[in-house]
Motif scaffolding. Sequence first.
Motif, PDB file in Angstrom:
ATOM      1  N   TRP A  92      -4.385   6.354 -13.868  1.00 43.37           N
ATOM      2  CA  TRP A  92      -3.799   5.720 -15.102  1.00 43.37           C
ATOM      3  C   TRP A  92      -2.349   5.494 -14.699  1.00 43.37           C
ATOM      4  O   TRP A  92      -1.558   4.703 -14.985  1.00 43.37           O
ATOM      5  N   LYS A  93      -1.658   6.366 -14.193  1.00 41.90           N
ATOM      6  CA  LYS A  93      -0.140   6.524 -13.814  1.00 41.90           C
ATOM      7  C   LYS A  93       0.106   5.596 -12.647  1.00 41.90           C
ATOM      8  O   LYS A  93       1.019   4.898 -12.591  1.00 41.90           O
ATOM      9  N   LYS A  94      -0.873   5.700 -11.891  1.00 45.53           N
ATOM     10  CA  LYS A  94      -0.762   4.547 -10.703  1.00 45.53           C
ATOM     11  C   LYS A  94      -0.759   3.171 -11.380  1.00 45.53           C
ATOM     12  O   LYS A  94       0.341   2.379 -10.905  1.00 45.53           O
ATOM     13  N   PHE A  95      -1.497   2.789 -12.237  1.00 44.54           N
ATOM     14  CA  PHE A  95      -1.594   1.458 -12.804  1.00 44.54           C
ATOM     15  C   PHE A  95      -0.339   1.445 -13.626  1.00 44.54           C
ATOM     16  O   PHE A  95       0.386   0.224 -13.476  1.00 44.54           O
ATOM     17  N   TRP A  96       0.124   2.303 -14.352  1.00 45.60           N
ATOM     18  CA  TRP A  96       1.130   1.939 -15.230  1.00 45.60           C
ATOM     19  C   TRP A  96       2.441   2.031 -14.727  1.00 45.60           C
ATOM     20  O   TRP A  96       3.287   1.067 -14.938  1.00 45.60           O
ATOM     21  N   TYR A  97       2.623   2.804 -13.694  1.00 44.02           N
ATOM     22  CA  TYR A  97       4.080   2.934 -13.006  1.00 44.02           C
ATOM     23  C   TYR A  97       4.271   2.174 -11.682  1.00 44.02           C
ATOM     24  O   TYR A  97       5.324   1.935 -11.164  1.00 44.02           O
ATOM     25  N   VAL A  98       3.130   1.666 -10.983  1.00 42.82           N
ATOM     26  CA  VAL A  98       3.174   1.023  -9.629  1.00 42.82           C
ATOM     27  C   VAL A  98       2.442  -0.464 -10.132  1.00 42.82           C
ATOM     28  O   VAL A  98       3.338  -1.371  -9.825  1.00 42.82           O
ATOM     29  N   THR A  99       1.093  -0.443 -10.344  1.00 37.19           N
ATOM     30  CA  THR A  99       0.746  -1.763 -10.552  1.00 37.19           C
ATOM     31  C   THR A  99       1.258  -2.778 -11.585  1.00 37.19           C
ATOM     32  O   THR A  99       1.896  -3.953 -11.024  1.00 37.19           O
ATOM     33  N   LEU A 100       1.253  -2.284 -12.544  1.00 34.11           N
ATOM     34  CA  LEU A 100       2.066  -3.245 -13.582  1.00 34.11           C
ATOM     35  C   LEU A 100       3.298  -3.701 -13.286  1.00 34.11           C
ATOM     36  O   LEU A 100       3.460  -4.858 -13.649  1.00 34.11           O
ATOM     37  N   PRO A 101       4.371  -2.752 -12.820  1.00 38.84           N
ATOM     38  CA  PRO A 101       5.470  -3.475 -12.701  1.00 38.84           C
ATOM     39  C   PRO A 101       5.586  -4.386 -11.717  1.00 38.84           C
ATOM     40  O   PRO A 101       5.924  -5.513 -11.718  1.00 38.84           O
TER      41      PRO A 101
ATOM     42  N   VAL B  83       0.829  -1.126  -0.043  1.00 44.07           N
ATOM     43  CA  VAL B  83       0.003  -0.015  -0.053  1.00 44.07           C
ATOM     44  C   VAL B  83       0.935   1.284   0.049  1.00 44.07           C
ATOM     45  O   VAL B  83       0.487   2.408  -0.620  1.00 44.07           O
ATOM     46  N   SER B  84       2.023   1.026   0.693  1.00 42.99           N
ATOM     47  CA  SER B  84       3.000   2.466   0.769  1.00 42.99           C
ATOM     48  C   SER B  84       3.201   2.770  -0.838  1.00 42.99           C
ATOM     49  O   SER B  84       3.667   3.893  -0.679  1.00 42.99           O
ATOM     50  N   LEU B  85       3.536   2.033  -1.621  1.00 43.78           N
ATOM     51  CA  LEU B  85       3.667   2.494  -3.021  1.00 43.78           C
ATOM     52  C   LEU B  85       2.637   3.354  -3.610  1.00 43.78           C
ATOM     53  O   LEU B  85       2.952   4.183  -4.124  1.00 43.78           O
ATOM     54  N   TYR B  86       1.492   2.829  -3.411  1.00 44.44           N
ATOM     55  CA  TYR B  86       0.362   3.704  -3.841  1.00 44.44           C
ATOM     56  C   TYR B  86       0.193   4.951  -3.173  1.00 44.44           C
ATOM     57  O   TYR B  86      -0.059   6.306  -3.777  1.00 44.44           O
TER      58      TYR B  86
ATOM     59  N   ILE C 127       0.061   8.810  -4.611  1.00 43.68           N
ATOM     60  CA  ILE C 127      -0.626   9.789  -4.493  1.00 43.68           C
ATOM     61  C   ILE C 127      -0.117  11.027  -4.084  1.00 43.68           C
ATOM     62  O   ILE C 127      -0.395  12.407  -4.308  1.00 43.68           O
ATOM     63  N   ILE C 128       0.711  10.965  -3.258  1.00 41.71           N
ATOM     64  CA  ILE C 128       1.441  12.053  -2.710  1.00 41.71           C
ATOM     65  C   ILE C 128       2.176  12.767  -3.735  1.00 41.71           C
ATOM     66  O   ILE C 128       2.077  14.163  -4.002  1.00 41.71           O
ATOM     67  N   ASP C 129       2.944  12.058  -4.823  1.00 42.73           N
ATOM     68  CA  ASP C 129       3.273  12.732  -5.903  1.00 42.73           C
ATOM     69  C   ASP C 129       2.286  13.314  -7.082  1.00 42.73           C
ATOM     70  O   ASP C 129       2.648  13.755  -8.095  1.00 42.73           O
ATOM     71  N   GLY C 130       1.131  12.934  -6.773  1.00 50.37           N
ATOM     72  CA  GLY C 130      -0.359  13.476  -7.669  1.00 50.37           C
ATOM     73  C   GLY C 130      -0.394  12.573  -8.877  1.00 50.37           C
ATOM     74  O   GLY C 130      -0.947  13.158  -9.736  1.00 50.37           O
ATOM     75  N   ALA C 131       0.299  11.516  -8.519  1.00 45.75           N
ATOM     76  CA  ALA C 131      -0.170  10.537  -9.787  1.00 45.75           C
ATOM     77  C   ALA C 131      -1.750  10.237 -10.161  1.00 45.75           C
ATOM     78  O   ALA C 131      -2.423  10.053  -9.259  1.00 45.75           O
TER      79      ALA C 131
END
Lengths: 300, 294
Positions: free
Chosen positions: A196-205, A182-185, A189-193
Motif C-alpha cells: 500500500w505504501k509503495k502505491f501511495w508514495y511511489v506509484t501514485l505520484p 524500477v529503482s524507486l520500487y 522495498i529496502i526501506d521496508g515499505a
Amino acid sequence: MNTKHREALLGYLYISPWLIGFVCLTLGPLLASLYFGFTQYNLLNAPKFIGLQNYIHLLYDPDFWQSLYVTFYYAIFSVPLDLLVALGMAILLNQKVRFMRWFRTIFYLPAVLPPVAVAILWNWILNPKYGILNRFLAILHLPQPQWLVTPQWTVPSFIVMSVWGVGTWMITFLAGLQDVPVSLYEAAIIDGASVWKKFWYVTLPMISPVLFFNLVMGVIGAFSFFTQAFVMGSGYGGQGAGVNNAGLFYALNIYIQGFSDLNMGYASALAWVLFLIVLLLTLLIFKSSALWVYYGGERE
Amino acid sequence: MSARTSLTADTSYATGASVRLSRRLSRLVTYLLLVGTSVCFLIPFAWLIVSAFKTSDEIFVYPPIWWPAHWRWENFVQALTTLPFGRYALNSILIAVVNVVGNVVSCSLVAYGFARFRFPGRRILFMVLLATMMVPSQVLLVPQFVLFHELGWTNTFLPLTVPAFFGSAFYVFLLRQFFMTLPLELEEAAKIDGAGSFRTFLTIVLPQVKPALTAVAIFSFQGAWNDFLSPLIYLNDPTKFTLQLGLAQFQGTYHTEWNLIMAATVVVMLPMLVIFFAAQRYFIEGITMTGLKG
C-alpha cells in the motif's frame, strides 16, 4: 533574405493549414457564436440583436437547469468511477502476468467501437425484462431497476455503461505505470515499505501527470456527452431526452434547441455557458494540479 | 491487528516456502481478478452475438436463453436489406478515407513546422493549438453549421471531410512528439546535398515516422467512421447517410425487433473490430505518446 527569415517563413508555411483552420473553423466560429448568443436567429432570417434576452431566458428555462443537473450528476459519478476502474485494470495488467496482451485486448476493445452501436447494444442489455443485466441481478437476488424506463435510473444507466468504455484511459495509465523507474520500487522495498505504501508514495505520484491528463479529458468528455444520450434516450421520450427529460444531457439540449427547434441564437448562448463551465472546471483542475501533480523531469 | 502481528511473526521466521506461498496467493488473486473482469467485459459481446441469431420469439423469452435452437443467419440478410446498408457503408468508407488523407497530410506538415522551425510566436501558437483540444465541439456546432450552410455545403459530404485538411490538434501533437525525437543529422545532410526543405520532409523525414503516421491514419479513420453528430446535423438525404446514421434510424424504425437490430449492430461494429485486431499496436503507441507527454 537571410536564413533566419527564411526559416521563419518556411515555418509559417508548414503550419499554415492549421493556422487557416484555426481562424476559420475555431476562432471565427467561437466569436460568431458569442455574437449569435445575443441574437434571435432561426437560420432563415438574418440574426436579430436582442441583447441579454437569451441569457435571461436561460435562467428561467427548466430544460437548462435539468440539463445542467443531468450532466453534473453524470460527470460527478462517471469520471471518478471510470478513472478508478481504468487505474485498477492497468495495475492488474502491470503485474507481469501471462497472457497480458489478451487481457489488454479484451479490456481495451469496447473503447474503439462506434458509440451508436455501443448505445444500441446497451439499450438491449438494460432492457428491464429481457435484458441480461437484470437477469444477472435476479440470479444474485439483487433488486432489478427499470433502468432507462424510469427517470431516477436513467443517469445511473449511463454511468454503468460508461465503465465498459474506459479502455483508452486504461492504456494511458498502463503506459504511465510502465514508465515508473524500477529503482524507486527497489529503494522502497529496502526501506521496508508495504504494498500500500509503495502505491501511495511511489506509484501514485509518478503517474499523477497521467491522472491529471485523464481527469481533464474526462471532464470535457462528460460535458460533451451526446451520441449515447441521443441514441438511448430516443426510445423513451421526446427528442431523445428519455422519460421526463431524465436523460437531457447538456449537449443534447443544445442540439434540440439549435437543430430541432432552430433557436440558433439561444443554442449559441447555451453553448457559451457550456464553454465557460468547462473552462472554469479545467482552470480549477490546472490550479489544483500544483498540489497533487508531480512532474519528475521538471525544469526551469 | 492480531492478523498483522502474526503476519510479521511469520515473516521473521520466513522460510523460502512461506514467501513462495504468499507470492503464489497474490498471483492467484491477480489472475482471478483479471479473468473476472474479462468475463464482465466480454458478456456484452456474447449477448450481442447470441441475440443477433435468435428468432423474434426467442428474443422475448424469460429467463433469456443463451443458445438459440437454430442460429438464424437470415437475420443478417433481413436486417441489411430492409435499409440500404451497402450504400451507407460506401458513404462511411468514402468519408473516412478522405478524412485519413486530409489528416495525415495536414497534420504532418503542421507538426513538422512546429517541431523544426523557429519563428516568432511559435510557443504561443503551439499553446493555442493545445488549448483548442479543450474546446467542447458543441460550442462550435451552431456557427460551423451556419458557415457551411452559407457556403451551400449542407447535405453534402464537404462539412464532414474538408475540415480534416486543416489539421487536428490531437494528431499534430502526436506527430510533433515523434518529430522531436528524430536526430537532425539526416536533414542537415540532405540540406548540404542541396535538397529543398519540402523534398527533405517528404523523402527523409516522413519515412522515419511511419508508425506515428499509421497511428494518425487509424485514429482519424476511427473518428470519422464512429462520428454521429456531424452526419446527423449535415446530412438529410437518406441516400447520403453514413452507417452510424443508418443504424440509429434502424433502431428507431424496428424498435422491438431486437434480433434484427443486434444483427445490424454486429455488422456496423465489425470493421472497427477487424482494424483493431490488425493494428492494435498502433492504437496503443499513439495513445501512449499523447497521454504520457501531455
